[in-house]
Design a protein around this motif. Structure first.
Motif, PDB file in Angstrom:
ATOM      1  N   ALA A   1       3.021  17.457  11.911  1.00 36.66           N
ATOM      2  CA  ALA A   1       2.019  16.392  11.789  1.00 36.66           C
ATOM      3  C   ALA A   1       2.519  15.262  10.896  1.00 36.66           C
ATOM      4  O   ALA A   1       2.342  14.073  11.213  1.00 36.66           O
ATOM      5  CB  ALA A   1       0.713  16.968  11.231  1.00 36.66           C
ATOM      6  N   ILE A   2       3.157  15.607   9.778  1.00 36.02           N
ATOM      7  CA  ILE A   2       3.661  14.581   8.854  1.00 36.02           C
ATOM      8  C   ILE A   2       4.731  13.727   9.535  1.00 36.02           C
ATOM      9  O   ILE A   2       4.690  12.488   9.481  1.00 36.02           O
ATOM     10  CB  ILE A   2       4.219  15.240   7.573  1.00 36.02           C
ATOM     11  CG1 ILE A   2       3.081  15.857   6.749  1.00 36.02           C
ATOM     12  CG2 ILE A   2       4.978  14.218   6.724  1.00 36.02           C
ATOM     13  CD1 ILE A   2       3.550  16.794   5.639  1.00 36.02           C
ATOM     14  N   ALA A   3       5.694  14.386  10.187  1.00 38.40           N
ATOM     15  CA  ALA A   3       6.780  13.640  10.842  1.00 38.40           C
ATOM     16  C   ALA A   3       6.244  12.769  11.972  1.00 38.40           C
ATOM     17  O   ALA A   3       6.658  11.606  12.125  1.00 38.40           O
ATOM     18  CB  ALA A   3       7.831  14.613  11.365  1.00 38.40           C
ATOM     19  N   THR A   4       5.311  13.302  12.772  1.00 36.10           N
ATOM     20  CA  THR A   4       4.709  12.525  13.861  1.00 36.10           C
ATOM     21  C   THR A   4       3.995  11.305  13.317  1.00 36.10           C
ATOM     22  O   THR A   4       4.127  10.184  13.851  1.00 36.10           O
ATOM     23  CB  THR A   4       3.721  13.405  14.662  1.00 36.10           C
ATOM     24  OG1 THR A   4       4.441  14.494  15.226  1.00 36.10           O
ATOM     25  CG2 THR A   4       3.047  12.617  15.769  1.00 36.10           C
ATOM     26  N   ALA A   5       3.225  11.493  12.233  1.00 36.71           N
ATOM     27  CA  ALA A   5       2.463  10.388  11.645  1.00 36.71           C
ATOM     28  C   ALA A   5       3.376   9.319  11.048  1.00 36.71           C
ATOM     29  O   ALA A   5       3.127   8.120  11.203  1.00 36.71           O
ATOM     30  CB  ALA A   5       1.503  10.928  10.583  1.00 36.71           C
ATOM     31  N   VAL A   6       4.442   9.748  10.356  1.00 40.93           N
ATOM     32  CA  VAL A   6       5.402   8.779   9.793  1.00 40.93           C
ATOM     33  C   VAL A   6       6.005   7.936  10.910  1.00 40.93           C
ATOM     34  O   VAL A   6       6.110   6.705  10.813  1.00 40.93           O
ATOM     35  CB  VAL A   6       6.511   9.514   9.001  1.00 40.93           C
ATOM     36  CG1 VAL A   6       7.674   8.578   8.693  1.00 40.93           C
ATOM     37  CG2 VAL A   6       5.948  10.082   7.700  1.00 40.93           C
ATOM     38  N   GLN A   7       6.382   8.603  12.003  1.00 38.24           N
ATOM     39  CA  GLN A   7       6.993   7.887  13.133  1.00 38.24           C
ATOM     40  C   GLN A   7       5.988   6.947  13.797  1.00 38.24           C
ATOM     41  O   GLN A   7       6.288   5.778  14.047  1.00 38.24           O
ATOM     42  CB  GLN A   7       7.520   8.890  14.163  1.00 38.24           C
ATOM     43  CG  GLN A   7       8.211   8.235  15.346  1.00 38.24           C
ATOM     44  CD  GLN A   7       9.265   9.129  15.964  1.00 38.24           C
ATOM     45  OE1 GLN A   7       9.283  10.328  15.725  1.00 38.24           O
ATOM     46  NE2 GLN A   7      10.141   8.544  16.744  1.00 38.24           N
ATOM     47  N   ASN A   8       4.789   7.458  14.087  1.00 36.66           N
ATOM     48  CA  ASN A   8       3.790   6.650  14.794  1.00 36.66           C
ATOM     49  C   ASN A   8       3.302   5.464  13.984  1.00 36.66           C
ATOM     50  O   ASN A   8       3.017   4.400  14.536  1.00 36.66           O
ATOM     51  CB  ASN A   8       2.594   7.524  15.203  1.00 36.66           C
ATOM     52  CG  ASN A   8       2.953   8.513  16.301  1.00 36.66           C
ATOM     53  OD1 ASN A   8       4.004   8.402  16.921  1.00 36.66           O
ATOM     54  ND2 ASN A   8       2.079   9.486  16.538  1.00 36.66           N
TER      55      ASN A   8
ATOM     56  N   MET B   1       0.840  -1.200   0.000  1.00 40.02           N
ATOM     57  CA  MET B   1       0.000   0.000   0.000  1.00 40.02           C
ATOM     58  C   MET B   1       0.876   1.250   0.000  1.00 40.02           C
ATOM     59  O   MET B   1       1.818   1.368   0.780  1.00 40.02           O
ATOM     60  CB  MET B   1      -0.903  -0.009   1.250  1.00 40.02           C
ATOM     61  CG  MET B   1      -1.578   1.312   1.568  1.00 40.02           C
ATOM     62  SD  MET B   1      -2.916   1.748   0.436  1.00 40.02           S
ATOM     63  CE  MET B   1      -4.229   0.692   1.055  1.00 40.02           C
ATOM     64  N   TYR B   2       0.572   2.154  -0.913  1.00 41.39           N
ATOM     65  CA  TYR B   2       1.275   3.439  -0.995  1.00 41.39           C
ATOM     66  C   TYR B   2       0.307   4.551  -0.599  1.00 41.39           C
ATOM     67  O   TYR B   2      -0.845   4.562  -1.045  1.00 41.39           O
ATOM     68  CB  TYR B   2       1.786   3.689  -2.414  1.00 41.39           C
ATOM     69  CG  TYR B   2       2.826   2.686  -2.852  1.00 41.39           C
ATOM     70  CD1 TYR B   2       4.177   2.924  -2.604  1.00 41.39           C
ATOM     71  CD2 TYR B   2       2.460   1.513  -3.503  1.00 41.39           C
ATOM     72  CE1 TYR B   2       5.142   2.005  -2.995  1.00 41.39           C
ATOM     73  CE2 TYR B   2       3.420   0.583  -3.898  1.00 41.39           C
ATOM     74  CZ  TYR B   2       4.754   0.835  -3.632  1.00 41.39           C
ATOM     75  OH  TYR B   2       5.711  -0.079  -4.008  1.00 41.39           O
ATOM     76  N   VAL B   3       0.780   5.471   0.221  1.00 44.28           N
ATOM     77  CA  VAL B   3      -0.036   6.615   0.631  1.00 44.28           C
ATOM     78  C   VAL B   3       0.512   7.862  -0.054  1.00 44.28           C
ATOM     79  O   VAL B   3       1.731   8.081  -0.080  1.00 44.28           O
ATOM     80  CB  VAL B   3      -0.026   6.793   2.165  1.00 44.28           C
ATOM     81  CG1 VAL B   3      -0.782   8.062   2.560  1.00 44.28           C
ATOM     82  CG2 VAL B   3      -0.657   5.587   2.838  1.00 44.28           C
ATOM     83  N   VAL B   4      -0.381   8.671  -0.592  1.00 37.55           N
ATOM     84  CA  VAL B   4       0.022   9.886  -1.310  1.00 37.55           C
ATOM     85  C   VAL B   4      -0.664  11.084  -0.676  1.00 37.55           C
ATOM     86  O   VAL B   4      -1.899  11.187  -0.684  1.00 37.55           O
ATOM     87  CB  VAL B   4      -0.348   9.797  -2.812  1.00 37.55           C
ATOM     88  CG1 VAL B   4       0.032  11.084  -3.531  1.00 37.55           C
ATOM     89  CG2 VAL B   4       0.328   8.592  -3.460  1.00 37.55           C
ATOM     90  N   LEU B   5       0.130  11.997  -0.114  1.00 44.10           N
ATOM     91  CA  LEU B   5      -0.408  13.263   0.391  1.00 44.10           C
ATOM     92  C   LEU B   5      -0.527  14.259  -0.758  1.00 44.10           C
ATOM     93  O   LEU B   5       0.178  14.167  -1.751  1.00 44.10           O
ATOM     94  CB  LEU B   5       0.510  13.856   1.464  1.00 44.10           C
ATOM     95  CG  LEU B   5       0.703  13.102   2.767  1.00 44.10           C
ATOM     96  CD1 LEU B   5       1.432  13.988   3.783  1.00 44.10           C
ATOM     97  CD2 LEU B   5      -0.606  12.606   3.347  1.00 44.10           C
TER      98      LEU B   5
ATOM     99  N   LYS C   1      -3.533   7.679  11.050  1.00 46.48           N
ATOM    100  CA  LYS C   1      -4.504   6.679  10.559  1.00 46.48           C
ATOM    101  C   LYS C   1      -4.332   6.469   9.056  1.00 46.48           C
ATOM    102  O   LYS C   1      -4.412   5.339   8.562  1.00 46.48           O
ATOM    103  CB  LYS C   1      -5.936   7.137  10.870  1.00 46.48           C
ATOM    104  CG  LYS C   1      -6.288   7.079  12.343  1.00 46.48           C
ATOM    105  CD  LYS C   1      -7.702   7.607  12.579  1.00 46.48           C
ATOM    106  CE  LYS C   1      -8.005   7.673  14.067  1.00 46.48           C
ATOM    107  NZ  LYS C   1      -9.283   8.371  14.336  1.00 46.48           N
ATOM    108  N   ALA C   2      -4.113   7.553   8.317  1.00 44.60           N
ATOM    109  CA  ALA C   2      -3.948   7.448   6.866  1.00 44.60           C
ATOM    110  C   ALA C   2      -2.731   6.609   6.502  1.00 44.60           C
ATOM    111  O   ALA C   2      -2.714   5.923   5.482  1.00 44.60           O
ATOM    112  CB  ALA C   2      -3.827   8.841   6.246  1.00 44.60           C
ATOM    113  N   PHE C   3      -1.699   6.673   7.344  1.00 47.47           N
ATOM    114  CA  PHE C   3      -0.443   5.961   7.052  1.00 47.47           C
ATOM    115  C   PHE C   3      -0.430   4.512   7.536  1.00 47.47           C
ATOM    116  O   PHE C   3       0.538   3.796   7.288  1.00 47.47           O
ATOM    117  CB  PHE C   3       0.736   6.702   7.705  1.00 47.47           C
ATOM    118  CG  PHE C   3       1.118   7.996   7.029  1.00 47.47           C
ATOM    119  CD1 PHE C   3       0.732   8.281   5.734  1.00 47.47           C
ATOM    120  CD2 PHE C   3       1.876   8.946   7.706  1.00 47.47           C
ATOM    121  CE1 PHE C   3       1.086   9.470   5.116  1.00 47.47           C
ATOM    122  CE2 PHE C   3       2.245  10.146   7.101  1.00 47.47           C
ATOM    123  CZ  PHE C   3       1.844  10.401   5.800  1.00 47.47           C
TER     124      PHE C   3
END
Length: 299
Positions: A90-97, A1-5, A59-61
């Protein structure tokens, strides 16, 4: 699965389309479901989230192998650097989480600097934050000057009979089509070769001055005498505000132009086969700018 912002934006929609065309599972993230509809019609999974919402992005990631991340432009913001900082947090937090292993991030030439580059300062901070995430392989794509940035000049050509910006007429810019940025991003997503953190510049097909740009546009629209005029900052600021930009964003854009004019903001890599891309400005003019010009004429 690939996620695209930024999946409805200049680069994001091409990244998503290219991945879907290769039969990949793609989750497209954006604020507006209608704008994502053309991608969902092709099989993408839509996810509605604001890029400044770390919880929603986490959630998106989820269950993603890799992600294409970027900060969607917000030219109407009255606090543009505050907005980009909230987005990069937000992006960095989400990538890490979410524990994403491979990330391709849209950045820009000039992102090596921590000040004096206008909105690109926000991309400097995005790079810094992503590079601090342990266990994630991150490729920062530092793109040159978007060819699409010349599209708003169509209106000035019609009204003033000239191409105008505050950029120096002799300034050589590495101009790149956004589709070539997307192609590089897709290649990096499908064939991850980065271990750790890397930056890679994308410098387009060749460096061009706005004087050369005006000549090419003039030839394509049957106005062979079309000239380039360097506009004073105040005059250009008024045009930006008329286009709906906030005073704060316009000020940052003029700071960036000043950084380009002085050579403070520039590409760091020598041009190579790896950072040169195929789409020429002549092709961009024929396929994108001339139709936009004709459409405005018809309107």
């Amino acid at each position: 699965m690939y996620v695209v912002l930024g999946a409805s934006g200049n680069t994001g929609h091409v990244v998503a389309n290219n991945l879907l065309a290769r039969g990949q599972k793609v989750r497209v993230v954006g604020r507006n479901a209608a704008h994502l509809q053309p991608l969902t019609a092709k099989g993408a999974e839509p996810f509605i989230a604001d890029v400044t919402d770390a919880g929603a992005l986490t959630k998106a990631f989820q269950q993603a192998d890799a992600a294409y991340v970027m900060i969607p432009p917000n030219p109407a913001s009255t606090d543009p650097l505050g907005y980009s900082n909230r987005a990069s947090d937000a992006i960095a937090t989400a990538v890490q989480n979410a524990g994403i292993k491979n990330v391709v991030a849209l950045s820009s030439i000039g992102a090596d600097k921590d000040s004096g580059t206008g909105p690109v300062v926000g991309l400097h901070h995005l790079e810094q934050k992503l590079s601090q995430i342990n266990g994630a392989n991150v490729l920062h794509l530092r793109a040159g000057y978007f060819m699409e940035n010349t599209l708003p000049r169509v209106n000035a050509i019609r009204q003033m009979g000239a191409v105008t910006t505050p950029l120096r007429p002799d300034l050589k810019l590495p101009m790149i089509a956004t589709r070539d940025i997307a192609a590089a991003a897709v290649d990096a997503l499908l064939h991850p070769s980065v271990h750790g953190k890397q930056t890679r510049e994308l410098l387009g097909q060749r460096d061009l001055t706005y004087t050369e740009v005006a000549t090419m546009i003039g030839k394509a629209i049957a106005k062979p005498d079309l000239k380039y005029l360097q506009a004073p900052d105040d005059q250009f600021r008024a045009v930006l505000l008329q286009m709906g930009m906030s005073e704060q964003f316009a000020r940052l854009l003029l700071e960036m132009i000043g950084g380009l004019n002085s050579g403070y903001m520039r590409a760091l890599e020598p041009r190579t086969a790896q950072n040169t891309s195929p789409t020429s400005y002549e092709t961009f003019v024929a396929e994108t700018l001339v139709p936009a010009y004709n459409q405005q004429a018809a309107a």
